[in-house]
Design an enzyme around this catalytic site. Structure first.
Site, PDB file in Angstrom:
ATOM      1  N   LYS A  65       7.088 -19.731  25.040  1.00 56.44           N
ATOM      2  CA  LYS A  65       7.846 -18.471  25.050  1.00 56.44           C
ATOM      3  C   LYS A  65       8.304 -18.188  26.475  1.00 56.44           C
ATOM      4  CE  LYS A  65       5.686 -16.456  21.037  1.00 56.44           C
ATOM      5  NZ  LYS A  65       6.836 -16.455  20.133  1.00 56.44           N
ATOM      6  N   HIS A 125       8.942 -23.041   7.271  1.00 46.60           N
ATOM      7  CA  HIS A 125      10.374 -22.767   7.074  1.00 46.60           C
ATOM      8  C   HIS A 125      11.262 -23.741   7.850  1.00 46.60           C
ATOM      9  CE1 HIS A 125       9.949 -20.414  10.783  1.00 46.60           C
ATOM     10  NE2 HIS A 125      11.227 -20.628  10.943  1.00 46.60           N
ATOM     11  N   HIS A 166       5.328 -26.588  12.647  1.00 46.46           N
ATOM     12  CA  HIS A 166       6.729 -27.006  12.807  1.00 46.46           C
ATOM     13  C   HIS A 166       6.868 -28.319  13.594  1.00 46.46           C
ATOM     14  CE1 HIS A 166       7.293 -23.047  11.377  1.00 46.46           C
ATOM     15  NE2 HIS A 166       7.373 -22.423  12.523  1.00 46.46           N
ATOM     16  N   ASP A 213       0.307 -21.778  16.713  1.00 48.12           N
ATOM     17  CA  ASP A 213       1.408 -21.038  16.092  1.00 48.12           C
ATOM     18  C   ASP A 213       2.537 -21.967  15.640  1.00 48.12           C
ATOM     19  OD1 ASP A 213       2.753 -18.712  15.276  1.00 48.12           O
ATOM     20  OD2 ASP A 213       3.878 -18.612  17.157  1.00 48.12           O
ATOM     21  N   LYS A 215      15.345 -25.954   6.999  1.00 45.85           N
ATOM     22  CA  LYS A 215      16.555 -25.900   7.825  1.00 45.85           C
ATOM     23  C   LYS A 215      17.440 -27.110   7.548  1.00 45.85           C
ATOM     24  CE  LYS A 215      14.590 -23.300  11.679  1.00 45.85           C
ATOM     25  NZ  LYS A 215      15.493 -22.158  11.742  1.00 45.85           N
ATOM     26  N   GLU A 229      11.480 -20.799  23.250  1.00 42.56           N
ATOM     27  CA  GLU A 229      12.002 -19.459  22.966  1.00 42.56           C
ATOM     28  C   GLU A 229      12.220 -18.761  24.302  1.00 42.56           C
ATOM     29  OE1 GLU A 229       9.878 -17.524  19.331  1.00 42.56           O
ATOM     30  OE2 GLU A 229       8.493 -18.922  20.256  1.00 42.56           O
ATOM     31  N   LYS A 237       2.355 -19.847   6.971  1.00 46.85           N
ATOM     32  CA  LYS A 237       1.445 -20.168   8.063  1.00 46.85           C
ATOM     33  C   LYS A 237       0.928 -18.865   8.669  1.00 46.85           C
ATOM     34  CE  LYS A 237       4.407 -19.641  11.843  1.00 46.85           C
ATOM     35  NZ  LYS A 237       4.874 -19.818  13.120  1.00 46.85           N
ATOM     36  N   ARG A 242       0.804  -1.211   0.000  1.00 44.05           N
ATOM     37  CA  ARG A 242       0.000   0.000   0.000  1.00 44.05           C
ATOM     38  C   ARG A 242       0.843   1.270   0.000  1.00 44.05           C
ATOM     39  NH1 ARG A 242      -3.833  -1.264   4.794  1.00 44.05           N
ATOM     40  NH2 ARG A 242      -1.779  -2.002   5.327  1.00 44.05           N
TER      41      ARG A 242
END
Ligand code: NAP
Length: 478
Positions: A331, A171, A233, A228, A175, A209, A141, A34
């Site tokens: 997390k 992704h 994954h 998520d 790897k 994480e 995703k 945009r």
């Protein structure tokens, strides 16, 4: 091509491919967004993200060659004229650079915009190939938020692109270490005989994480750890760990094995007992005070979205019957690490006095996906000295030590595969649907239930320890 993902991952990966001489000679890049930018400004933005994010050294001539092939179209997704301008731009590139009508559309855009973007691509004729050229679409995703929405998304995609032209990016599959999992299993004689319920006690797949959600409250609230990362994954890692040897590494053969094993996965019978979820509370991490999940910028203070999820899954086939696969993701945990740990049964007899083996755990083979990519084998060894005492030691293979070339970024591999039309590393819609079939009953069960808090820097809520304890096992502390 102006968002977070594009700037941090895609644009640097394109430059790295150019630098390695791997981009097709007729490659060109057209950004669409945009914001009212000139081509010069967009080229500056790409340059900035290349300088900041590229893995390979900066080479001015590579950059100049790439910069010459960049275009930018400014417009909104609801503006058909803008898509017509996009169509004109890529047609000009067909002539100028020789792209010959071969176009890949990377929808690095909010998932809610997929339907409108796809219908505009179709209306402007951009999705239809002609005269032997190809048209492909790449999506990121999340592939829906449950089975129903995943099917709806697929209907929207299939209305515009043929199934073989849809590239779903996970992704993790790009790897090196994830691909090494297949090399480890199928190129060696050493491990495969042990890779079954006779020898394996259980498998733990962890994606931890050490950061919070940062400024991503808008994306994360209502999604949570299971949707998520477990849906995509972690279940893909499970599939690659547990599948049978594919007839080849051609897309159809590899996907067939993943589908077979995902079809045999069963969720827990007692969901309360064999799953856990939690939210990180406020506290300290890395020597600094950190917000709790509910206090993060833009968060709904009453959210019950989980930032930690752990699930026991079983695979009902001959190879894995009775071997639980424990998946956890969270997390603000103790460390950033993704690993697959195959934990072996205890030796049936230990001819030592029990005190001498009190420091001996279970043998394990750990595939370290990130960081510090490699493989560790844990086994017992005699401690030096006069006594016969045995304790755990490790044997390590590290990518960084064994190879001089550092690993390409996952996006380099995946972008190149899109351009050459090689799809084994891209999950099929069937895999996406099977993953939601596994997760949906768990997500429905969790919905509306109270949620536990955990301390930042810990390894999740107490219920995570309990779900292992009921099975007489414990989580690894990577
Ligand atoms: N960020 C990550 O690390 C990450 C990780 C995994 C998956 N993903 C997925 O990757 C995709 C992109 O994520 P992102 O984080 O890069 O998103 P983002 O930062 O929000 O970027 C979205 C892009 O879409 C453009 N856009 C949004 N609305 C538009 C409209 N109405 N018309 C024209 N352009 C519009 C934006 O440009 P303008 O603002 O100029 O319009 C921008 O270029 C999403 O599907 C996301 O779920 C992202």
């Amino acid at each position: 091509m102006t968002g977070d993902l594009a700037r941090n991952k895609l644009l640097p990966a394109i430059y790295d491919l150019a630098n390695r001489g791997l981009l097709p000679p007729s490659f060109a890049l057209t950004g669409f967004a945009r914001r009212d930018w000139t081509l010069e400004h967009f080229v500056d933005v790409v340059h900035e993200s290349v300088v900041k994010g590229a893995r390979t050294p900066y080479v001015e001539s590579t950059w100049q060659e790439l910069a010459r092939r960049i275009r930018f179209v400014s417009g909104s997704f609801d503006d058909q004229d803008a898509f017509d301008r996009l169509a004109d731009t890529v047609r000009e590139l067909d002539e100028e650079i020789g792209t010959e009508g071969n176009h890949a559309f990377y929808l690095s855009v909010p998932p809610s915009s997929f339907p409108v973007v796809l219908s505009r691509l179709s209306q402007s004729g951009l999705s239809k190939s002609a005269n032997g050229s190809w048209r492909r679409v790449v999506i990121e995703k999340p592939f829906g938020s449950d089975l129903q929405t995943a099917k709806e998304l697929d209907e929207v995609l299939s209305a515009v692109f043929a199934p073989e032209d849809v590239f779903r990016i996970d992704h993790y599959l790009g790897k090196e270490t994830v691909q090494n999992l297949m090399a480890l299993r199928f190129a060696n004689q050493l491990f495969e005989p042990l890779w079954n319920s006779h020898w394996v006690d259980h498998v733990q797949i962890t994606m931890a994480e050490d950061i919070g959600i940062g400024t991503r409250a808008g994306y994360y609230d209502g999604i949570g750890a299971a949707r998520d990362v477990i849906q995509n994954h972690l279940l893909q890692l499970l599939a690659l760990t547990a599948m049978e040897e594919p007839a080849s590494f051609e897309a159809a053969a590899l996907r067939a094995e993943k589908i077979k094993v995902l079809s045999a996965v069963r969720g827990p019978r007692d969901i309360d007992l064999h799953t856990a979820r939690g939210q990180y509370g406020a506290g300290w991490q890395g020597g600094a005070p950190v917000n709790g999940f509910l206090d993060e910028d833009g968060m709904n203070p009453n959210s019950t979205t989980e930032t930690f999820a752990a699930i026991r899954l079983d695979i009902e086939n001959r190879r894995w019957a009775g071997v639980p696969f424990y998946l956890r993701a969270g997390k603000r945990l103790g460390r950033r690490v993704t690993e697959i740990a195959v934990v072996f049964k205890r030796a049936p007899h230990l001819p030592f006095d029990p005190v001498s083996t009190s420091q001996l755990g279970l043998n394990a083979l750990v595939i370290r996906v990130q960081p510090d990519e490699g493989v560790t084998i844990r086994f017992g060894a005699k401690t030096p000295g006069t006594k016969m005492e045995v304790r755990d030691v490790t044997m390590d293979f590290g990518y960084g030590h064994a190879f001089t070339e550092n690993s390409p970024e996952a996006y380099e591999r995946l972008l190149l595969d899109v351009l050459i039309g090689d799809p084994p590393l891209f999950p099929l819609q069937r895999e996406v649907e099977l993953s939601w079939q596994i997760l949906d009953p768990i997500l429905e069960h969790w919905d509306g239930q109270p949620i536990e808090q955990y301390r930042p820097g810990s390894w999740g809520p107490d219920s995570a320890e309990r779900m292992m304890a009921v099975d007489g096992r414990e989580w690894r502390r990577p």
